[in-house]
Design a protein around this motif. Structure first.
Motif, mmCIF file in Angstrom:
data_model
loop_
_atom_site.group_PDB
_atom_site.id
_atom_site.type_symbol
_atom_site.label_atom_id
_atom_site.label_comp_id
_atom_site.label_asym_id
_atom_site.label_seq_id
_atom_site.Cartn_x
_atom_site.Cartn_y
_atom_site.Cartn_z
ATOM 1 N N HIS A 7 0.520 -1.287 -0.253
ATOM 2 C CA HIS A 7 0.304 -0.228 0.206
ATOM 3 C C HIS A 7 0.932 1.462 -0.461
ATOM 4 O O HIS A 7 1.760 1.245 0.804
ATOM 5 C CB HIS A 7 -0.784 -0.446 1.106
ATOM 6 N N CYS A 8 0.916 1.737 -0.994
ATOM 7 C CA CYS A 8 1.266 3.305 -0.751
ATOM 8 C C CYS A 8 0.682 4.345 0.325
ATOM 9 O O CYS A 8 -0.672 4.344 0.750
ATOM 10 C CB CYS A 8 0.310 4.632 -2.144
ATOM 11 N N LEU A 9 1.452 4.766 1.422
ATOM 12 C CA LEU A 9 1.104 5.540 2.431
ATOM 13 C C LEU A 9 1.010 6.915 2.324
ATOM 14 O O LEU A 9 0.373 7.670 3.166
ATOM 15 C CB LEU A 9 2.438 5.649 3.527
ATOM 16 N N LEU A 10 1.036 6.750 1.033
ATOM 17 C CA LEU A 10 0.464 8.592 0.536
ATOM 18 C C LEU A 10 -0.773 8.102 0.190
ATOM 19 O O LEU A 10 -1.615 10.386 -0.104
ATOM 20 C CB LEU A 10 2.291 8.743 -0.529
ATOM 21 N N CYS A 11 -1.125 7.566 -0.562
ATOM 22 C CA CYS A 11 -2.679 7.411 -1.492
ATOM 23 C C CYS A 11 -3.495 6.941 -1.190
ATOM 24 O O CYS A 11 -3.081 5.766 -0.368
ATOM 25 C CB CYS A 11 -2.349 7.995 -2.858
ATOM 26 N N ASP A 12 -4.579 6.599 -1.194
ATOM 27 C CA ASP A 12 -4.856 4.725 -1.559
ATOM 28 C C ASP A 12 -4.778 4.007 -2.908
ATOM 29 O O ASP A 12 -5.654 3.339 -2.512
ATOM 30 C CB ASP A 12 -6.742 6.005 -1.398
ATOM 31 N N ILE A 35 5.882 13.119 5.661
ATOM 32 C CA ILE A 35 6.769 11.341 6.109
ATOM 33 C C ILE A 35 5.468 11.679 6.790
ATOM 34 O O ILE A 35 5.317 11.641 8.147
ATOM 35 C CB ILE A 35 8.073 12.284 7.093
ATOM 36 N N PRO A 36 4.670 10.171 6.966
ATOM 37 C CA PRO A 36 4.183 9.466 8.061
ATOM 38 C C PRO A 36 4.345 9.221 8.837
ATOM 39 O O PRO A 36 3.043 9.258 9.966
ATOM 40 C CB PRO A 36 4.070 8.180 6.888
ATOM 41 N N CYS A 80 22.850 9.603 10.510
ATOM 42 C CA CYS A 80 22.660 10.137 11.284
ATOM 43 C C CYS A 80 21.521 9.525 12.000
ATOM 44 O O CYS A 80 20.565 8.828 11.718
ATOM 45 C CB CYS A 80 22.981 11.975 11.413
ATOM 46 N N GLU A 81 20.667 10.571 13.694
ATOM 47 C CA GLU A 81 19.329 9.994 13.775
ATOM 48 C C GLU A 81 18.483 11.115 12.538
ATOM 49 O O GLU A 81 18.617 11.956 11.756
ATOM 50 C CB GLU A 81 19.785 11.072 15.080
ATOM 51 N N GLU A 82 17.272 9.812 12.737
ATOM 52 C CA GLU A 82 16.806 10.498 11.747
ATOM 53 C C GLU A 82 15.803 12.107 12.495
ATOM 54 O O GLU A 82 14.612 12.794 11.254
ATOM 55 C CB GLU A 82 15.741 9.507 11.478
ATOM 56 N N ASN A 83 15.650 12.209 13.521
ATOM 57 C CA ASN A 83 14.885 13.145 14.046
ATOM 58 C C ASN A 83 15.950 14.471 13.142
ATOM 59 O O ASN A 83 15.366 15.437 12.490
ATOM 60 C CB ASN A 83 14.359 13.241 15.353
ATOM 61 N N LEU A 84 17.476 14.076 13.315
ATOM 62 C CA LEU A 84 18.244 15.029 12.844
ATOM 63 C C LEU A 84 17.721 15.940 11.298
ATOM 64 O O LEU A 84 17.346 16.901 11.330
ATOM 65 C CB LEU A 84 19.802 15.065 13.195
ATOM 66 N N SER A 101 11.878 3.542 0.458
ATOM 67 C CA SER A 101 12.737 2.815 0.571
ATOM 68 C C SER A 101 13.532 3.597 1.823
ATOM 69 O O SER A 101 14.539 3.455 2.278
ATOM 70 C CB SER A 101 14.198 3.249 -0.687
ATOM 71 N N TYR A 102 12.451 4.342 2.281
ATOM 72 C CA TYR A 102 12.849 5.226 3.486
ATOM 73 C C TYR A 102 14.048 5.798 4.072
ATOM 74 O O TYR A 102 15.263 5.543 4.443
ATOM 75 C CB TYR A 102 12.663 3.778 4.574
ATOM 76 N N LYS A 103 14.844 6.706 2.635
ATOM 77 C CA LYS A 103 15.436 7.308 2.369
ATOM 78 C C LYS A 103 15.138 8.598 1.602
ATOM 79 O O LYS A 103 14.341 9.367 1.658
ATOM 80 C CB LYS A 103 16.196 6.940 1.113
ATOM 81 N N TYR A 104 15.686 10.186 2.802
ATOM 82 C CA TYR A 104 15.578 11.243 2.934
ATOM 83 C C TYR A 104 16.655 12.154 1.687
ATOM 84 O O TYR A 104 17.985 11.118 1.690
ATOM 85 C CB TYR A 104 16.230 12.038 4.246
ATOM 86 N N ASN A 105 16.885 12.476 0.731
ATOM 87 C CA ASN A 105 16.909 13.062 -0.244
ATOM 88 C C ASN A 105 17.000 14.445 -0.359
ATOM 89 O O ASN A 105 16.582 15.642 -0.034
ATOM 90 C CB ASN A 105 16.780 12.684 -1.289
ATOM 91 N N CYS A 106 18.322 15.633 -0.163
ATOM 92 C CA CYS A 106 18.054 16.937 0.037
ATOM 93 C C CYS A 106 19.510 16.776 -1.463
ATOM 94 O O CYS A 106 20.534 16.531 -1.931
ATOM 95 C CB CYS A 106 18.880 17.445 0.978
ATOM 96 N N VAL A 107 19.283 18.343 -2.577
ATOM 97 C CA VAL A 107 19.805 18.563 -3.521
ATOM 98 C C VAL A 107 20.575 19.853 -2.814
ATOM 99 O O VAL A 107 19.541 20.483 -2.991
ATOM 100 C CB VAL A 107 19.202 18.449 -4.701
ATOM 101 N N PHE A 108 21.616 20.571 -3.218
ATOM 102 C CA PHE A 108 22.196 20.790 -3.036
ATOM 103 C C PHE A 108 22.825 21.516 -4.369
ATOM 104 O O PHE A 108 23.646 20.885 -4.785
ATOM 105 C CB PHE A 108 23.117 21.331 -2.054
#
Length: 115
Positions: A7-12, A35-36, A80-84, A101-108
Motif C-alpha cells: 500500500h502507498c502510504l501517501l494515497c489510496d 513523512i508518514p 545520523c539520527e532520523e529526527n535530525l 526505500s525509507y530514504k531522505y534526499n537533499c540536493v544542494f
C-alpha cells in the motif's frame, strides 16, 4: 482477485509487489515531503545538532575537493539520527522522502568560485 499487500502510504493505491509500488512512488510522489511517521520524531538535542554539523561539513569537504577535476555532481551520505535530518531540512524545497526505500534526499546546488 489478486491480493495487493503493498500500500502507498501517501494515497489510496495498492500493488501486488514492491517493484510496482516503488514505480508508483517515483512517478506520482517524486517530490514528496510527507513523512508518514513524523509524529513519532522527537526534537533533537542541541548537542546532536552540533555533532551532525561537524559530520556534515567533514563529508562535504572530503567529497568536494579543491581541484577543477572534481567539479560536477557529488553524492554524500551522512549517517545520523532520523529526527535530525527531518527537523533540519523539512522546510527546504530541496528536501524529499522516499517512502518505500525509507530514504531522505537533499540536493544542494552552488556555483563554481575562483579565488
Amino acid at each position: 482477485m489478486v491480493a495487493k499487500p503493498f500500500h502507498c502510504l501517501l494515497c489510496d493505491k495498492s500493488y501486488a509487489n514492491k517493484t510496482s509500488l516503488v514505480a508508483h512512488e517515483r512517478k506520482f510522489h517524486k517530490q514528496n515531503i510527507i513523512i508518514p511517521h513524523q509524529h513519532i520524531l522527537s526534537i533533537p538535542l542541541y548537542s546532536s545538532y552540533c555533532h551532525f554539523r561537524g559530520l556534515f561539513i567533514d563529508a562535504i569537504q572530503s567529497r568536494l575537493g579543491s581541484h577543477r577535476s572534481t567539479e560536477g555532481k557529488k553524492t554524500i551520505q551522512v549517517h545520523c539520527e532520523e529526527n535530525l535530518v527531518y527537523f533540519i531540512f523539512r522546510e527546504q524545497e530541496i528536501f524529499t522522502f522516499q517512502v518505500t526505500s525509507y530514504k531522505y534526499n537533499c540536493v544542494f546546488k552552488g556555483q563554481v568560485s575562483v579565488e
